[in-house]
Design a protein around this motif. Structure first.
Motif, mmCIF file in Angstrom:
data_model
loop_
_atom_site.group_PDB
_atom_site.id
_atom_site.type_symbol
_atom_site.label_atom_id
_atom_site.label_comp_id
_atom_site.label_asym_id
_atom_site.label_seq_id
_atom_site.Cartn_x
_atom_site.Cartn_y
_atom_site.Cartn_z
ATOM 1 N N LEU A 66 0.838 -1.195 0.000
ATOM 2 C CA LEU A 66 0.000 0.000 0.000
ATOM 3 C C LEU A 66 0.871 1.243 0.000
ATOM 4 C CD1 LEU A 66 -2.750 1.478 0.471
ATOM 5 C CD2 LEU A 66 -2.335 1.143 2.918
ATOM 6 N N GLN A 67 0.571 2.176 -0.881
ATOM 7 C CA GLN A 67 1.312 3.429 -0.953
ATOM 8 C C GLN A 67 0.326 4.590 -1.079
ATOM 9 O OE1 GLN A 67 5.415 5.183 -2.799
ATOM 10 N NE2 GLN A 67 4.892 3.034 -2.984
ATOM 11 N N ILE A 68 0.548 5.657 -0.306
ATOM 12 C CA ILE A 68 -0.265 6.868 -0.419
ATOM 13 C C ILE A 68 0.648 8.036 -0.749
ATOM 14 C CG2 ILE A 68 -2.066 6.034 1.140
ATOM 15 C CD1 ILE A 68 -0.883 7.829 3.328
ATOM 16 N N CYS A 69 0.132 8.974 -1.549
ATOM 17 C CA CYS A 69 0.931 10.125 -1.977
ATOM 18 C C CYS A 69 0.091 11.395 -1.919
ATOM 19 C CB CYS A 69 1.439 9.947 -3.403
ATOM 20 S SG CYS A 69 2.635 8.622 -3.642
ATOM 21 N N GLY A 70 0.745 12.492 -1.489
ATOM 22 C CA GLY A 70 0.109 13.794 -1.517
ATOM 23 C C GLY A 70 -0.965 13.974 -0.468
ATOM 24 N N GLY A 71 -1.779 15.033 -0.661
ATOM 25 C CA GLY A 71 -2.836 15.378 0.265
ATOM 26 C C GLY A 71 -2.619 16.757 0.864
ATOM 27 N N TRP A 72 -3.495 17.134 1.803
ATOM 28 C CA TRP A 72 -3.366 18.433 2.471
ATOM 29 C C TRP A 72 -3.939 18.332 3.875
ATOM 30 C CZ3 TRP A 72 -7.391 22.042 3.819
ATOM 31 C CH2 TRP A 72 -8.684 21.597 3.520
ATOM 32 N N ARG A 100 0.487 18.260 -3.894
ATOM 33 C CA ARG A 100 -0.863 18.368 -4.447
ATOM 34 C C ARG A 100 -1.862 17.582 -3.620
ATOM 35 N NH1 ARG A 100 0.036 16.157 -10.248
ATOM 36 N NH2 ARG A 100 2.186 16.763 -9.888
ATOM 37 N N ASN A 101 -3.144 17.885 -3.853
ATOM 38 C CA ASN A 101 -4.234 17.094 -3.299
ATOM 39 C C ASN A 101 -5.312 16.958 -4.365
ATOM 40 O OD1 ASN A 101 -6.980 18.742 -1.981
ATOM 41 N ND2 ASN A 101 -5.351 19.915 -2.961
ATOM 42 N N ASP A 102 -6.299 16.106 -4.110
ATOM 43 C CA ASP A 102 -7.419 15.901 -5.027
ATOM 44 C C ASP A 102 -6.924 15.451 -6.411
ATOM 45 O OD1 ASP A 102 -10.148 15.735 -5.174
ATOM 46 O OD2 ASP A 102 -10.481 17.839 -5.680
ATOM 47 N N HIS A 103 -5.882 14.629 -6.420
ATOM 48 C CA HIS A 103 -5.252 14.109 -7.618
ATOM 49 C C HIS A 103 -5.578 12.625 -7.751
ATOM 50 C CE1 HIS A 103 -2.808 13.608 -4.070
ATOM 51 N NE2 HIS A 103 -2.175 12.598 -4.640
ATOM 52 N N THR A 104 -5.008 11.968 -8.737
ATOM 53 C CA THR A 104 -5.142 10.514 -8.862
ATOM 54 C C THR A 104 -3.766 9.877 -8.775
ATOM 55 O OG1 THR A 104 -4.937 10.428 -11.286
ATOM 56 C CG2 THR A 104 -7.143 10.801 -10.372
ATOM 57 N N LEU A 105 -3.750 8.637 -8.285
ATOM 58 C CA LEU A 105 -2.514 7.852 -8.174
ATOM 59 C C LEU A 105 -2.833 6.429 -8.610
ATOM 60 C CD1 LEU A 105 0.418 7.331 -7.117
ATOM 61 C CD2 LEU A 105 -0.621 6.892 -4.873
ATOM 62 N N ASN A 106 -2.117 5.937 -9.594
ATOM 63 C CA ASN A 106 -2.357 4.590 -10.125
ATOM 64 C C ASN A 106 -1.042 3.883 -10.395
ATOM 65 O OD1 ASN A 106 -4.689 6.474 -11.229
ATOM 66 N ND2 ASN A 106 -5.543 4.409 -11.090
ATOM 67 N N ILE A 113 1.835 6.471 -11.563
ATOM 68 C CA ILE A 113 1.535 7.710 -12.264
ATOM 69 C C ILE A 113 0.579 8.552 -11.424
ATOM 70 C CG2 ILE A 113 -0.297 6.559 -13.604
ATOM 71 C CD1 ILE A 113 0.335 8.547 -15.891
ATOM 72 N N VAL A 114 0.897 9.840 -11.302
ATOM 73 C CA VAL A 114 0.050 10.821 -10.626
ATOM 74 C C VAL A 114 -0.433 11.819 -11.667
ATOM 75 C CG1 VAL A 114 0.167 12.861 -9.148
ATOM 76 C CG2 VAL A 114 0.941 10.682 -8.283
ATOM 77 N N VAL A 126 -0.009 18.919 -14.359
ATOM 78 C CA VAL A 126 1.263 18.200 -14.225
ATOM 79 C C VAL A 126 1.017 16.716 -13.987
ATOM 80 C CG1 VAL A 126 3.406 18.000 -12.941
ATOM 81 C CG2 VAL A 126 2.368 20.264 -13.304
ATOM 82 N N VAL A 127 1.685 15.905 -14.788
ATOM 83 C CA VAL A 127 1.671 14.447 -14.644
ATOM 84 C C VAL A 127 3.063 14.012 -14.203
ATOM 85 C CG1 VAL A 127 1.405 12.235 -15.857
ATOM 86 C CG2 VAL A 127 -0.121 14.162 -16.379
ATOM 87 N N GLU A 128 3.141 13.135 -13.218
ATOM 88 C CA GLU A 128 4.425 12.629 -12.745
ATOM 89 C C GLU A 128 4.457 11.108 -12.829
ATOM 90 O OE1 GLU A 128 5.962 14.269 -9.087
ATOM 91 O OE2 GLU A 128 4.552 15.949 -9.200
ATOM 92 N N ILE A 129 5.639 10.585 -13.117
ATOM 93 C CA ILE A 129 5.850 9.141 -13.229
ATOM 94 C C ILE A 129 6.929 8.720 -12.225
ATOM 95 C CG2 ILE A 129 6.523 7.229 -14.721
ATOM 96 C CD1 ILE A 129 4.024 8.486 -15.750
#
Length: 294
Positions: A66-72, A100-106, A113-114, A126-129
């Protein structure tokens, strides 16, 4: 004999989603949100509580973890940390280029990819890999800066994003109808539109369809988009209104968790109708993922 048959039918009709875990072995973990609580359903998953307030983060399963990224949080700080659970605690293992927040992470094969989100007081294109070592900006930006969209990986190299919201420079936010495909090595291109346009919805892959629920355009509405024809069909509406919620397929069944209007409840779908159950924490603006039961 008839009495036995009747009793058997009654037992079948009263089976809850929790009973499924007796035969199957997966559960959903709900992370963060208005109260930043962590809980799991229908089985107990060993995921610790968060060390601080975290809303509108995003989760995925990467390399089996499990991995979580970003938020506020409430002081308007945007986070760039990506965290995993190690030895019963959350540990930062990498950092996004853009908080960032309210983004997607897959997860896409061996990468993550965010896309999009909101940060630095603006909507992001902005898209990040993540290549296994660090996050890097992709040259392939979103066509329109957005947040509140949803994204589904449909293969190890393909991602579909649906909807979202953006700004036209005025006081009102603009909901988006865009359905776009990202292909590794090719980039982004539009494959369709969803009507009405929406944000704050959730989506998940189930078979050859993407299931889309709730959001700004119809917070009871559940639809399925066929990946071959790109046509939509309606599913039964949820019991409660859902907006900024999450949705997962757990042991073959659709589950919806939290969201605006009913953050302390969840619903599961038996193939014909939705069933309502309570949650422990307020899961408005939370994230979720599916893990094996302990």
């Amino acid at each position: 004999m008839l009495t036995n048959i009747f009793l058997s039918l009654c037992l079948c009709l009263t089976v809850s989603s929790e009973d499924v875990v007796k035969e199957d072995s997966f559960g959903a973990v709900l992370i963060g949100g208005f109260e930043s609580g962590v809980e799991s359903y229908p089985c107990s998953l060993e995921v610790p509580q968060l060390p601080s307030t975290l809303r509108s983060t995003a989760a995925t399963i990467y390399n089996g973890s499990l991995q979580i990224c970003g938020g506020w949080n409430f002081d308007e700080s945007f986070f760039d940390e990506c965290r995993v659970v190690e030895n019963g605690e959350w540990k930062t293992v990498s950092k996004l280029v853009v908080p960032r927040n309210d983004h997607t992470l897959n997860t896409l094969g061996s990468k993550m990819i965010v896309t999009g989100g909101y940060g630095a007081l603006k909507f992001l294109d902005v898209v990040e890999i993540f290549d296994g070592e660090s996050w890097k900006r992709s040259a392939d930006k979103l066509s329109i800066p957005r947040s509140g969209h949803c994204a589904v990986s449909i293969s190890d190299t393909e991602l579909i994003t649906i909807g979202g919201q953006t700004s036209n420079g005025g006081p009102l936010l603009v909901p988006l109808p865009n359905i776009e495909m990202y292909e590794e090595g090719i980039g982004w291109y539009e494959i369709g539109e969803i009507y009405p346009p929406r944000f704050g919805h959730a989506c998940v892959l189930m078979g050859n369809e993407i299931i889309i629920s709730g959001g700004s355009a119809g917070d009871h509405v559940v639809e399925a988009m066929n990946l071959e024809t790109l046509e939509f069909r309606r599913l039964p509406s949820t019991i409660q209104q859902r907006w900024d919620h999450t949705m997962e397929v757990v042991n073959g069944q659709l589950h919806i968790f939290g969201g605006l209007w009913e953050p302390y409840t969840m619903e599961w779908f038996d193939g014909e109708e939705w069933h309502l159950e309570d949650l422990q924490f307020n899961h408005l603006d939370s994230t979720s993922a599916v893990l094996p039961c302990n």
